[in-house]
Design a protein around this motif. Structure first.
Motif, PDB file in Angstrom:
ATOM      1  N   PHE A   1      38.602  45.553  52.325  1.00 57.86           N
ATOM      2  CA  PHE A   1      39.282  45.947  51.092  1.00 57.86           C
ATOM      3  C   PHE A   1      40.040  44.729  50.577  1.00 57.86           C
ATOM      4  O   PHE A   1      41.002  44.273  51.198  1.00 57.86           O
ATOM      5  N   GLU A   2      39.606  44.205  49.446  1.00 64.25           N
ATOM      6  CA  GLU A   2      40.200  42.988  48.891  1.00 64.25           C
ATOM      7  C   GLU A   2      41.252  43.403  47.867  1.00 64.25           C
ATOM      8  O   GLU A   2      40.930  43.876  46.776  1.00 64.25           O
ATOM      9  N   CYS A   3      42.517  43.215  48.217  1.00 64.29           N
ATOM     10  CA  CYS A   3      43.625  43.703  47.396  1.00 64.29           C
ATOM     11  C   CYS A   3      44.396  42.598  46.694  1.00 64.29           C
ATOM     12  O   CYS A   3      45.416  42.882  46.061  1.00 64.29           O
ATOM     13  N   THR A   4      43.962  41.351  46.791  1.00 63.97           N
ATOM     14  CA  THR A   4      44.732  40.247  46.220  1.00 63.97           C
ATOM     15  C   THR A   4      44.211  39.780  44.870  1.00 63.97           C
ATOM     16  O   THR A   4      44.972  39.296  44.043  1.00 63.97           O
ATOM     17  N   GLY A   5      42.906  39.871  44.656  1.00 66.25           N
ATOM     18  CA  GLY A   5      42.316  39.315  43.441  1.00 66.25           C
ATOM     19  C   GLY A   5      42.118  37.811  43.511  1.00 66.25           C
ATOM     20  O   GLY A   5      41.666  37.208  42.547  1.00 66.25           O
ATOM     21  N   ALA A   6      42.443  37.211  44.657  1.00 67.34           N
ATOM     22  CA  ALA A   6      42.287  35.758  44.819  1.00 67.34           C
ATOM     23  C   ALA A   6      40.837  35.429  45.160  1.00 67.34           C
ATOM     24  O   ALA A   6      40.232  36.068  46.024  1.00 67.34           O
ATOM     25  N   GLU A   7      40.303  34.430  44.495  1.00 67.71           N
ATOM     26  CA  GLU A   7      38.899  34.062  44.705  1.00 67.71           C
ATOM     27  C   GLU A   7      38.615  33.730  46.163  1.00 67.71           C
ATOM     28  O   GLU A   7      37.596  34.157  46.727  1.00 67.71           O
ATOM     29  N   SER A   8      39.507  32.969  46.798  1.00 66.46           N
ATOM     30  CA  SER A   8      39.284  32.560  48.182  1.00 66.46           C
ATOM     31  C   SER A   8      39.212  33.756  49.121  1.00 66.46           C
ATOM     32  O   SER A   8      38.435  33.762  50.088  1.00 66.46           O
ATOM     33  N   CYS A   9      40.013  34.780  48.845  1.00 70.05           N
ATOM     34  CA  CYS A   9      39.995  35.974  49.685  1.00 70.05           C
ATOM     35  C   CYS A   9      38.723  36.784  49.483  1.00 70.05           C
ATOM     36  O   CYS A   9      38.158  37.329  50.438  1.00 70.05           O
TER      37      CYS A   9
ATOM     38  N   PRO B   1      39.806  36.077  35.737  1.00 76.36           N
ATOM     39  CA  PRO B   1      38.697  36.883  35.205  1.00 76.36           C
ATOM     40  C   PRO B   1      37.362  36.646  35.897  1.00 76.36           C
ATOM     41  O   PRO B   1      36.544  37.560  36.002  1.00 76.36           O
ATOM     42  N   ASN B   2      37.093  35.412  36.359  1.00 77.36           N
ATOM     43  CA  ASN B   2      35.780  35.101  36.916  1.00 77.36           C
ATOM     44  C   ASN B   2      35.907  34.434  38.287  1.00 77.36           C
ATOM     45  O   ASN B   2      36.860  33.684  38.541  1.00 77.36           O
ATOM     46  N   HIS B   3      34.932  34.703  39.149  1.00 75.06           N
ATOM     47  CA  HIS B   3      34.931  34.159  40.500  1.00 75.06           C
ATOM     48  C   HIS B   3      33.572  33.529  40.820  1.00 75.06           C
ATOM     49  O   HIS B   3      32.538  33.975  40.310  1.00 75.06           O
ATOM     50  N   VAL B   4      33.596  32.542  41.696  1.00 78.83           N
ATOM     51  CA  VAL B   4      32.371  32.004  42.286  1.00 78.83           C
ATOM     52  C   VAL B   4      32.194  32.698  43.628  1.00 78.83           C
ATOM     53  O   VAL B   4      33.077  32.632  44.488  1.00 78.83           O
ATOM     54  N   LEU B   5      31.074  33.395  43.820  1.00 73.75           N
ATOM     55  CA  LEU B   5      30.846  34.165  45.031  1.00 73.75           C
ATOM     56  C   LEU B   5      29.629  33.639  45.792  1.00 73.75           C
ATOM     57  O   LEU B   5      28.641  33.213  45.174  1.00 73.75           O
ATOM     58  N   PRO B   6      29.668  33.697  47.129  1.00 72.52           N
ATOM     59  CA  PRO B   6      28.523  33.260  47.933  1.00 72.52           C
ATOM     60  C   PRO B   6      27.448  34.348  47.996  1.00 72.52           C
ATOM     61  O   PRO B   6      27.262  35.023  49.013  1.00 72.52           O
TER      62      PRO B   6
END
Length: 394
Positions: A275-283, A305-310
């Motif tokens: 459960f990702e509750c921070t909104g931080a890209e790294s998390c 607004p936007n993230h780079v995801l693996p």
């Protein structure tokens, strides 16, 4: 039936510009109840509005009363309320579900009213005129979105039902995915109020092991000391200059989590849900790396607004990404969880942590609202005491 014609409230006119004003209370609608607000807890979105007069891309366009996590006392009922909810009476304690959907669109009819395009939400600038929040003495609210509190829940705990509903909805979203058979471990990024409440909802759903990750050691200690986490992982704030560097940092964070062991040396099961509750890209990136193959990552926190995801990591291991937005039909479950938490009644053989411990700072009266906001925006107060949740009672 006597209905107040005036109500005092705190209205935000600009960044950190709160003004105490008295306004007319609109005539009570036939399907509405009037509520004397007794307790409002402050949310992260309230803090964004207070500090910036905006929340992300949402701009405030008129003076706005903040507050949406609230509970109060019914002081008057409209002419049709008895036929809609015959169990609700003047004097009852209630929690206010502050999102009011249209009731007619395809989303409302399919019980996903949280994504109704016409939904108005108190204390949000997303609709204009704005739907005013609960940092005011009295509000009129549709009875459909009012929930009677059981006797064991006080007003402060009633206010916590709103973020607890967020948590219950997120956990329920994860349950719709065919997860691996070993579902005993949940990972939560973010040891703030929402993350702590997600832990409680996850424990009710049967997760026996809760791993909590955060950059704040104080919050992590609070989580483990009070039964919200089995294991804590202190994440060091690091910033990568390139995408590759950022992903390597995320892998390192995930390794901290997947390398956890029990005191007897046995490895902790990899989380089936994060459960990702921070909104931080790294998390969010680390969530994908840390979750077991076939598991799920539930997106609760709002960050950039936007993230780079693996994606090349998520796809071959079939990691499901599940967005979760507010809640729908979650208040009854939240009330059930809160009642069990407060009473100490075991759920699924386990005793839940007491959610009342989240309220670490209390302020009384509308004239203390500004001080409450300044406190809520800190991780510790002037005495070094951890700030988890701030409430205003009046």
């Amino acid at each position: 039936m006597s209905v107040a014609a005036k109500s005092a409230g705190q209205y935000l006119h600009g960044a950190q510009d709160l003004r105490l004003e008295t306004r007319d209370v609109p005539p009570l609608g036939a399907d509405e109840v009037q509520i004397a607000i007794r307790s409002t807890t402050l949310c992260g979105s309230d803090l964004h509005y207070y500090s910036s007069f905006r929340n992300g891309s949402i701009l405030v366009r008129e003076p706005l009363a903040l507050g949406h996590e609230s509970a109060g006392e019914v002081t008057a009922i409209g002419s049709q309320v008895a036929s809609i909810n015959p169990d609700l009476h003047v004097g009852d304690k209630v929690a206010v579900e502050c999102g009011v959907a249209c009731g007619d669109c395809e989303y409302c009819k399919s019980q996903t009213y949280n994504i109704c395009p016409s939904l108005r939400f108190r204390s949000s600038g997303s609709k204009f005129p704005h739907y005013q929040g609960t940092l005011q003495e009295r509000i009129n609210h549709p009875v459909k979105w009012v929930h009677k509190l059981p006797s064991e829940l006080d007003y402060e705990t009633g206010a916590l039902l709103e973020p607890l509903a967020v948590a219950a909805h997120a956990v329920r979203r994860a349950e719709k995915v065919a997860l691996p058979t070993t579902q005993g471990t949940a990972l939560i990024f973010g040891a703030g109020a929402v993350g702590l409440l997600v832990s409680v909802a996850a424990q009710v759903a049967g997760y026996k092991t809760i791993i909590m990750a955060d950059i704040d050691e104080g919050r992590l200690k609070f989580a483990t000391d009070n039964g919200f986490a089995t294991f804590k992982v202190a994440v060091k704030p690091r910033r990568g200059a390139t995408t590759e560097e950022k992903l390597e940092i995320a892998k390192d964070t995930a390794a901290q989590i997947t390398d956890l062991h029990w005191p007897d040396g046995k490895p902790v099961d990899r989380p089936s849900v994060t459960f990702e509750c921070t909104g931080a890209e790294s998390c969010l990136q680390a969530s994908i790396y840390a979750t077991v193959s076939g598991g799920a990552v539930v997106l609760i926190g709002l960050g950039v607004p936007n993230h780079v995801l693996p994606i090349s990591e998520a796809t071959p291991r079939e990691i499901t990404l599940i967005p979760s937005w507010r809640y729908a039909n979650a208040y009854p479950k939240a009330i059930e969880i809160a009642a069990a938490s407060v009473s100490g009644s075991p759920v699924g053989g386990a005793k839940l942590p007491d959610i009342r411990k989240l309220i670490t700072h209390r302020f009384n009266g509308l004239d203390t609202v500004e001080e409450a906001f300044k406190t809520a925006g800190k991780t510790t107060d002037s005495n070094g005491t951890l700030v988890v949740k701030t409430t205003i009672n009046f």
